[in-house]
Design a protein around this motif. Sequence first.
Motif, PDB file in Angstrom:
ATOM      1  N   CYS A  10     -39.722  44.424  35.531  1.00  0.00           N
ATOM      2  CA  CYS A  10     -38.335  44.835  35.300  1.00  0.00           C
ATOM      3  C   CYS A  10     -38.216  45.560  33.955  1.00  0.00           C
ATOM      4  CB  CYS A  10     -37.411  43.626  35.310  1.00  0.00           C
ATOM      5  SG  CYS A  10     -35.668  44.058  35.067  1.00  0.00           S
ATOM      6  N   PRO A  11     -37.867  46.844  33.962  1.00  0.00           N
ATOM      7  CA  PRO A  11     -37.762  47.576  32.700  1.00  0.00           C
ATOM      8  C   PRO A  11     -36.636  47.059  31.812  1.00  0.00           C
ATOM      9  CG  PRO A  11     -37.064  48.958  34.527  1.00  0.00           C
ATOM     10  CD  PRO A  11     -37.594  47.687  35.109  1.00  0.00           C
ATOM     11  N   PHE A  12     -35.655  46.426  32.385  1.00  0.00           N
ATOM     12  CA  PHE A  12     -34.560  45.881  31.580  1.00  0.00           C
ATOM     13  C   PHE A  12     -35.095  44.853  30.599  1.00  0.00           C
ATOM     14  CE2 PHE A  12     -31.167  42.821  30.767  1.00  0.00           C
ATOM     15  CZ  PHE A  12     -30.181  43.668  30.296  1.00  0.00           C
ATOM     16  N   PHE A  13     -35.920  43.958  31.060  1.00  0.00           N
ATOM     17  CA  PHE A  13     -36.465  42.917  30.194  1.00  0.00           C
ATOM     18  C   PHE A  13     -37.670  43.381  29.403  1.00  0.00           C
ATOM     19  CE2 PHE A  13     -34.063  40.347  33.192  1.00  0.00           C
ATOM     20  CZ  PHE A  13     -33.258  39.718  32.273  1.00  0.00           C
ATOM     21  N   ASN A  14     -38.511  44.184  29.995  1.00  0.00           N
ATOM     22  CA  ASN A  14     -39.736  44.593  29.329  1.00  0.00           C
ATOM     23  C   ASN A  14     -39.531  45.738  28.345  1.00  0.00           C
ATOM     24  OD1 ASN A  14     -41.403  42.671  30.672  1.00  0.00           O
ATOM     25  ND2 ASN A  14     -41.109  43.873  32.506  1.00  0.00           N
ATOM     26  N   ASP A  15     -38.407  46.430  28.427  1.00  0.00           N
ATOM     27  CA  ASP A  15     -38.124  47.529  27.512  1.00  0.00           C
ATOM     28  C   ASP A  15     -36.885  47.231  26.675  1.00  0.00           C
ATOM     29  OD1 ASP A  15     -40.279  48.817  28.681  1.00  0.00           O
ATOM     30  OD2 ASP A  15     -39.044  50.017  30.015  1.00  0.00           O
ATOM     31  N   GLN A  16     -35.723  47.151  27.313  1.00  0.00           N
ATOM     32  CA  GLN A  16     -34.458  46.999  26.598  1.00  0.00           C
ATOM     33  C   GLN A  16     -34.306  45.655  25.900  1.00  0.00           C
ATOM     34  OE1 GLN A  16     -31.225  47.850  29.238  1.00  0.00           O
ATOM     35  NE2 GLN A  16     -31.761  49.994  29.435  1.00  0.00           N
ATOM     36  N   MET A  17     -34.824  44.595  26.449  1.00  0.00           N
ATOM     37  CA  MET A  17     -34.627  43.263  25.883  1.00  0.00           C
ATOM     38  C   MET A  17     -35.840  42.777  25.084  1.00  0.00           C
ATOM     39  SD  MET A  17     -31.554  42.418  26.811  1.00  0.00           S
ATOM     40  CE  MET A  17     -31.430  40.671  26.555  1.00  0.00           C
ATOM     41  N   ALA A  18     -36.822  43.614  24.897  1.00  0.00           N
ATOM     42  CA  ALA A  18     -38.051  43.199  24.221  1.00  0.00           C
ATOM     43  C   ALA A  18     -37.806  42.691  22.800  1.00  0.00           C
ATOM     44  CB  ALA A  18     -39.044  44.353  24.197  1.00  0.00           C
ATOM     45  N   ASP A  19     -36.820  43.254  22.122  1.00  0.00           N
ATOM     46  CA  ASP A  19     -36.537  42.851  20.743  1.00  0.00           C
ATOM     47  C   ASP A  19     -35.527  41.713  20.646  1.00  0.00           C
ATOM     48  OD1 ASP A  19     -38.278  44.798  19.818  1.00  0.00           O
ATOM     49  OD2 ASP A  19     -36.720  46.314  19.662  1.00  0.00           O
ATOM     50  N   MET A  20     -35.082  41.200  21.777  1.00  0.00           N
ATOM     51  CA  MET A  20     -34.096  40.118  21.799  1.00  0.00           C
ATOM     52  C   MET A  20     -34.573  38.983  22.702  1.00  0.00           C
ATOM     53  SD  MET A  20     -30.511  42.250  21.928  1.00  0.00           S
ATOM     54  CE  MET A  20     -30.949  43.357  23.256  1.00  0.00           C
ATOM     55  N   PRO A  21     -35.652  38.321  22.345  1.00  0.00           N
ATOM     56  CA  PRO A  21     -36.222  37.303  23.247  1.00  0.00           C
ATOM     57  C   PRO A  21     -35.289  36.141  23.556  1.00  0.00           C
ATOM     58  CG  PRO A  21     -37.277  37.226  21.097  1.00  0.00           C
ATOM     59  CD  PRO A  21     -36.408  38.452  21.112  1.00  0.00           C
ATOM     60  N   SER A  22     -34.462  35.715  22.609  1.00  0.00           N
ATOM     61  CA  SER A  22     -33.549  34.594  22.878  1.00  0.00           C
ATOM     62  C   SER A  22     -32.515  34.973  23.928  1.00  0.00           C
ATOM     63  CB  SER A  22     -32.852  34.152  21.598  1.00  0.00           C
ATOM     64  OG  SER A  22     -33.787  33.624  20.703  1.00  0.00           O
ATOM     65  N   MET A  23     -31.919  36.148  23.765  1.00  0.00           N
ATOM     66  CA  MET A  23     -30.920  36.624  24.735  1.00  0.00           C
ATOM     67  C   MET A  23     -31.581  36.888  26.086  1.00  0.00           C
ATOM     68  SD  MET A  23     -27.846  37.249  25.511  1.00  0.00           S
ATOM     69  CE  MET A  23     -26.948  37.335  23.985  1.00  0.00           C
ATOM     70  N   ALA A  24     -32.765  37.457  26.064  1.00  0.00           N
ATOM     71  CA  ALA A  24     -33.485  37.727  27.304  1.00  0.00           C
ATOM     72  C   ALA A  24     -33.737  36.434  28.074  1.00  0.00           C
ATOM     73  CB  ALA A  24     -34.800  38.437  27.011  1.00  0.00           C
ATOM     74  N   ASN A  25     -34.112  35.373  27.377  1.00  0.00           N
ATOM     75  CA  ASN A  25     -34.365  34.098  28.051  1.00  0.00           C
ATOM     76  C   ASN A  25     -33.111  33.529  28.691  1.00  0.00           C
ATOM     77  OD1 ASN A  25     -37.134  33.908  27.686  1.00  0.00           O
ATOM     78  ND2 ASN A  25     -36.909  33.003  25.660  1.00  0.00           N
ATOM     79  N   ILE A  26     -31.971  33.678  28.036  1.00  0.00           N
ATOM     80  CA  ILE A  26     -30.704  33.199  28.602  1.00  0.00           C
ATOM     81  C   ILE A  26     -30.380  33.957  29.884  1.00  0.00           C
ATOM     82  CG2 ILE A  26     -28.202  33.128  28.229  1.00  0.00           C
ATOM     83  CD1 ILE A  26     -28.868  32.597  25.214  1.00  0.00           C
ATOM     84  N   ILE A  27     -30.509  35.277  29.832  1.00  0.00           N
ATOM     85  CA  ILE A  27     -30.202  36.104  31.002  1.00  0.00           C
ATOM     86  C   ILE A  27     -31.211  35.844  32.119  1.00  0.00           C
ATOM     87  CG2 ILE A  27     -29.989  38.466  31.855  1.00  0.00           C
ATOM     88  CD1 ILE A  27     -28.915  39.215  29.071  1.00  0.00           C
ATOM     89  N   LYS A  28     -32.479  35.706  31.764  1.00  0.00           N
ATOM     90  CA  LYS A  28     -33.506  35.416  32.775  1.00  0.00           C
ATOM     91  C   LYS A  28     -33.222  34.108  33.494  1.00  0.00           C
ATOM     92  CE  LYS A  28     -37.416  37.822  30.735  1.00  0.00           C
ATOM     93  NZ  LYS A  28     -38.719  37.686  30.077  1.00  0.00           N
ATOM     94  N   GLN A  29     -32.786  33.111  32.737  1.00  0.00           N
ATOM     95  CA  GLN A  29     -32.478  31.813  33.343  1.00  0.00           C
ATOM     96  C   GLN A  29     -31.375  31.956  34.379  1.00  0.00           C
ATOM     97  OE1 GLN A  29     -34.427  29.180  32.702  1.00  0.00           O
ATOM     98  NE2 GLN A  29     -33.341  28.095  34.294  1.00  0.00           N
ATOM     99  N   ARG A  30     -30.396  32.785  34.071  1.00  0.00           N
ATOM    100  CA  ARG A  30     -29.228  32.962  34.951  1.00  0.00           C
ATOM    101  C   ARG A  30     -29.538  33.818  36.174  1.00  0.00           C
ATOM    102  NH1 ARG A  30     -25.021  33.390  37.712  1.00  0.00           N
ATOM    103  NH2 ARG A  30     -23.056  34.235  37.062  1.00  0.00           N
ATOM    104  N   TYR A  31     -30.277  34.905  35.968  1.00  0.00           N
ATOM    105  CA  TYR A  31     -30.451  35.885  37.045  1.00  0.00           C
ATOM    106  C   TYR A  31     -31.851  35.974  37.641  1.00  0.00           C
ATOM    107  CZ  TYR A  31     -25.891  37.553  35.600  1.00  0.00           C
ATOM    108  OH  TYR A  31     -24.556  37.630  35.299  1.00  0.00           O
ATOM    109  N   CYS A  32     -32.864  35.528  36.937  1.00  0.00           N
ATOM    110  CA  CYS A  32     -34.238  35.752  37.385  1.00  0.00           C
ATOM    111  C   CYS A  32     -34.964  34.506  37.856  1.00  0.00           C
ATOM    112  CB  CYS A  32     -35.057  36.369  36.250  1.00  0.00           C
ATOM    113  SG  CYS A  32     -34.282  37.804  35.505  1.00  0.00           S
ATOM    114  N   ARG A  33     -34.490  33.373  37.450  1.00  0.00           N
ATOM    115  CA  ARG A  33     -35.131  32.119  37.848  1.00  0.00           C
ATOM    116  C   ARG A  33     -34.329  31.527  39.006  1.00  0.00           C
ATOM    117  NH1 ARG A  33     -39.174  33.267  34.779  1.00  0.00           N
ATOM    118  NH2 ARG A  33     -38.982  32.976  32.542  1.00  0.00           N
TER     119      ARG A  33
END
Length: 73
Positions: A10-33
Motif C-alpha cells: 500500500c503506497p499510502f502507508f509505505n510512502d505517505q505515512m512512513a514518517d508518522m509510524p504512530s499515526m500509521a499504526n492507529i490507522i492500520k489497526q482500524r482499516y488494515c487489521r
Amino acid sequence: MADCKRLATCPFFNDQMADMPSMANIIKQRYCRGDSSQCARYMVAEVLGREGVPADLYPSQVDRAKAILEGRA
C-alpha cells in the motif's frame, strides 16, 4: 481475520505515512487489521485496480471512494 492483502504494498502507508509510524499504526489497526472492506483505498483498488486509487485518498474517505466508483470524482 487476516491483515489486508494490500497492506505490504500500500503506497499510502509505505510512502505517505512512513514518517508518522504512530499515526500509521492507529490507522492500520482500524482499516488494515481484520475487515479491510471499510478502507476507501481498498474499495477503489478492488474495482479499478491499484492504479485507479488516487495518491491522496485516505482510508477514511469512504464517501469519496464511492463517488470515484460512481464516476462522479
